[in-house]
Design a protein around this motif. Sequence first.
Motif, PDB file in Angstrom:
ATOM      1  N   ARG A   8      22.779 -11.864  56.686  1.00 57.12           N
ATOM      2  CA  ARG A   8      21.518 -12.488  57.102  1.00 57.12           C
ATOM      3  C   ARG A   8      20.463 -12.404  55.998  1.00 57.12           C
ATOM      4  O   ARG A   8      19.611 -13.282  55.863  1.00 57.12           O
ATOM      5  N   GLY A   9      20.518 -11.322  55.194  1.00 55.57           N
ATOM      6  CA  GLY A   9      19.533 -11.149  54.128  1.00 55.57           C
ATOM      7  C   GLY A   9      20.076 -10.261  53.026  1.00 55.57           C
ATOM      8  O   GLY A   9      21.003  -9.480  53.236  1.00 55.57           O
ATOM      9  N   VAL A  10      19.502 -10.376  51.837  1.00 52.54           N
ATOM     10  CA  VAL A  10      19.937  -9.588  50.681  1.00 52.54           C
ATOM     11  C   VAL A  10      18.725  -9.268  49.814  1.00 52.54           C
ATOM     12  O   VAL A  10      17.767 -10.049  49.751  1.00 52.54           O
ATOM     13  N   GLY A  11      18.741  -8.112  49.158  1.00 52.98           N
ATOM     14  CA  GLY A  11      17.635  -7.740  48.281  1.00 52.98           C
ATOM     15  C   GLY A  11      18.036  -6.600  47.363  1.00 52.98           C
ATOM     16  O   GLY A  11      19.061  -5.954  47.568  1.00 52.98           O
ATOM     17  N   HIS A  12      17.217  -6.356  46.354  1.00 55.81           N
ATOM     18  CA  HIS A  12      17.513  -5.250  45.444  1.00 55.81           C
ATOM     19  C   HIS A  12      16.227  -4.694  44.858  1.00 55.81           C
ATOM     20  O   HIS A  12      15.154  -5.299  44.972  1.00 55.81           O
ATOM     21  N   TYR A  13      16.375  -3.535  44.228  1.00 51.29           N
ATOM     22  CA  TYR A  13      15.247  -2.914  43.542  1.00 51.29           C
ATOM     23  C   TYR A  13      15.759  -2.171  42.314  1.00 51.29           C
ATOM     24  O   TYR A  13      16.790  -1.486  42.367  1.00 51.29           O
ATOM     25  N   LEU A  14      15.032  -2.305  41.208  1.00 49.69           N
ATOM     26  CA  LEU A  14      15.328  -1.585  39.973  1.00 49.69           C
ATOM     27  C   LEU A  14      14.092  -0.829  39.524  1.00 49.69           C
ATOM     28  O   LEU A  14      12.983  -1.367  39.561  1.00 49.69           O
ATOM     29  N   LEU A  56      14.389   4.265  46.140  1.00 51.35           N
ATOM     30  CA  LEU A  56      15.003   3.032  45.651  1.00 51.35           C
ATOM     31  C   LEU A  56      15.634   2.256  46.797  1.00 51.35           C
ATOM     32  O   LEU A  56      15.488   1.025  46.897  1.00 51.35           O
ATOM     33  N   ALA A  57      16.341   2.977  47.670  1.00 51.06           N
ATOM     34  CA  ALA A  57      17.017   2.340  48.805  1.00 51.06           C
ATOM     35  C   ALA A  57      16.023   1.656  49.737  1.00 51.06           C
ATOM     36  O   ALA A  57      16.275   0.552  50.239  1.00 51.06           O
ATOM     37  N   THR A  58      14.895   2.302  49.964  1.00 55.76           N
ATOM     38  CA  THR A  58      13.874   1.732  50.853  1.00 55.76           C
ATOM     39  C   THR A  58      13.319   0.443  50.280  1.00 55.76           C
ATOM     40  O   THR A  58      13.120  -0.542  51.003  1.00 55.76           O
ATOM     41  N   ARG A  59      13.074   0.418  48.967  1.00 57.94           N
ATOM     42  CA  ARG A  59      12.555  -0.797  48.325  1.00 57.94           C
ATOM     43  C   ARG A  59      13.558  -1.951  48.464  1.00 57.94           C
ATOM     44  O   ARG A  59      13.180  -3.094  48.746  1.00 57.94           O
ATOM     45  N   ALA A  60      14.852  -1.651  48.240  1.00 65.25           N
ATOM     46  CA  ALA A  60      15.877  -2.689  48.368  1.00 65.25           C
ATOM     47  C   ALA A  60      16.004  -3.157  49.810  1.00 65.25           C
ATOM     48  O   ALA A  60      16.163  -4.354  50.076  1.00 65.25           O
ATOM     49  N   ASP A 161      20.263   3.504  37.176  1.00 66.83           N
ATOM     50  CA  ASP A 161      19.772   3.713  38.541  1.00 66.83           C
ATOM     51  C   ASP A 161      19.367   2.376  39.157  1.00 66.83           C
ATOM     52  O   ASP A 161      18.933   1.458  38.456  1.00 66.83           O
ATOM     53  N   GLY A 162      19.483   2.282  40.469  1.00 67.96           N
ATOM     54  CA  GLY A 162      19.076   1.066  41.154  1.00 67.96           C
ATOM     55  C   GLY A 162      19.544   1.067  42.590  1.00 67.96           C
ATOM     56  O   GLY A 162      20.183   2.015  43.061  1.00 67.96           O
ATOM     57  N   ALA A 163      19.231  -0.005  43.300  1.00 69.11           N
ATOM     58  CA  ALA A 163      19.622  -0.133  44.705  1.00 69.11           C
ATOM     59  C   ALA A 163      19.734  -1.595  45.089  1.00 69.11           C
ATOM     60  O   ALA A 163      19.007  -2.454  44.575  1.00 69.11           O
ATOM     61  N   GLY A 164      20.654  -1.876  46.001  1.00 68.64           N
ATOM     62  CA  GLY A 164      20.808  -3.207  46.573  1.00 68.64           C
ATOM     63  C   GLY A 164      21.114  -3.084  48.050  1.00 68.64           C
ATOM     64  O   GLY A 164      21.626  -2.048  48.497  1.00 68.64           O
ATOM     65  N   ALA A 165      20.796  -4.099  48.825  1.00 69.82           N
ATOM     66  CA  ALA A 165      20.976  -4.018  50.276  1.00 69.82           C
ATOM     67  C   ALA A 165      21.340  -5.376  50.869  1.00 69.82           C
ATOM     68  O   ALA A 165      20.905  -6.421  50.371  1.00 69.82           O
ATOM     69  N   LEU A 166      22.143  -5.327  51.928  1.00 69.26           N
ATOM     70  CA  LEU A 166      22.472  -6.506  52.727  1.00 69.26           C
ATOM     71  C   LEU A 166      22.112  -6.223  54.182  1.00 69.26           C
ATOM     72  O   LEU A 166      22.275  -5.090  54.657  1.00 69.26           O
ATOM     73  N   ALA A 289      24.423  -6.860  42.245  1.00 72.81           N
ATOM     74  CA  ALA A 289      24.991  -8.087  41.680  1.00 72.81           C
ATOM     75  C   ALA A 289      24.968  -9.225  42.698  1.00 72.81           C
ATOM     76  O   ALA A 289      24.740 -10.387  42.335  1.00 72.81           O
ATOM     77  N   LEU A 290      25.206  -8.921  43.973  1.00 73.62           N
ATOM     78  CA  LEU A 290      25.126  -9.947  45.010  1.00 73.62           C
ATOM     79  C   LEU A 290      23.713 -10.524  45.083  1.00 73.62           C
ATOM     80  O   LEU A 290      23.520 -11.745  45.138  1.00 73.62           O
ATOM     81  N   SER A 291      22.718  -9.627  45.088  1.00 69.71           N
ATOM     82  CA  SER A 291      21.325 -10.064  45.186  1.00 69.71           C
ATOM     83  C   SER A 291      20.915 -10.886  43.964  1.00 69.71           C
ATOM     84  O   SER A 291      20.276 -11.936  44.089  1.00 69.71           O
ATOM     85  N   VAL A 292      21.310 -10.430  42.779  1.00 67.06           N
ATOM     86  CA  VAL A 292      20.993 -11.159  41.552  1.00 67.06           C
ATOM     87  C   VAL A 292      21.731 -12.499  41.535  1.00 67.06           C
ATOM     88  O   VAL A 292      21.180 -13.522  41.118  1.00 67.06           O
ATOM     89  N   GLY A 293      22.981 -12.512  42.016  1.00 67.90           N
ATOM     90  CA  GLY A 293      23.753 -13.747  42.067  1.00 67.90           C
ATOM     91  C   GLY A 293      23.099 -14.793  42.955  1.00 67.90           C
ATOM     92  O   GLY A 293      23.086 -15.988  42.630  1.00 67.90           O
TER      93      GLY A 293
END
Length: 323
Positions: A8-14, A56-60, A161-166, A289-293
């Motif tokens: 439903r949604g995707v995002g990331h944070y660096l 990081l996880a919260t931001r993503a 370091d980084g985070a991504g979320a779906l 990578a999913l979020s950037v893609g």
Amino acid sequence: MITRAVVRGVGHYLPDRIVENAEFEKTLDTSDEWIRSRSGIERRHFAAEGQTTSDLATRAARAALDNAGLTGADIDAIILATSTADLTFPSAATMVQAALEMETGFAFDVQAVCAGFVFALANANAMIMSGQAKRVMVIGAETFSRILDWEDRGTCVLFGDGAGALVLEAQEGEGTSGDRGILAADLNSDGRHRDILYVDGGVSTQNTGHLRMRGKEVFRHAVEKLAATADAALQKAGLDHADVDWVVPHQANLRIIKATAQKLDVPMEKVVVTVQDHGNTSAASIPLALSVGVERGQIKPGDLVVTEAIGGGLAWGAVVLRW
């Protein structure tokens, strides 16, 4: 009809701090050319002092909620894949739950190192298909800079370091390979290979430890096992290599990514590559990578995506999903 776990949604944070390869030349016997030629990595992000994995996880997660048009109150569960949680306990996932003002449901961490996000996706899919949850936030987040040996040029230049979320949501499908959502997963582990990639410390040893890796052996296992698990997941979904629109691999090493794509008979034009900018972010690398893609306009609704990863354990797996 069948219940599918649909994105439903995707995002990331660096993190803000970007570390170019040249920075390592000041303290190590290495060079930008040496790092690029062996890994494809050009830069990575490091968390700021006091910035934790749950931060990081919260931001993503917030970015993914914004993308989905949802709030924390709309989420039933959070599964956070990480090997670098803030504390021994409680889980970093519960910290994200609080930050998102999600007062019901449940949250927990999954630890399968670089394969963690694939394991978390498979768990989320099972929960949605069984009716345990309708919407699940799946996050990969790491602060690997905290466990690196800055004198080991073979490892400290590789990670970031980084985070991504779906956000996954229950939706009805026809039960065919044309459905949107997760179509198949394949998970594996083999504890006999522990010594080729591990951290030499932990809670019960009373020592935080540093990451240790035997790179040549990891490479050998990675290409063979990544191609095999991707094949297995495609077979479970009733699909073939020719059906794949995008491979989104664990971003560990460009040579591994290219060798695996060749073994899968998938051209590099169909592979999402971010390792040059992020380094190896372990469990965060696939959702990043999913979020950037998606951000780049590569991954579009209806595309068939294969994700595959391998990490310490050894643990490895793949997920096939239609975006």
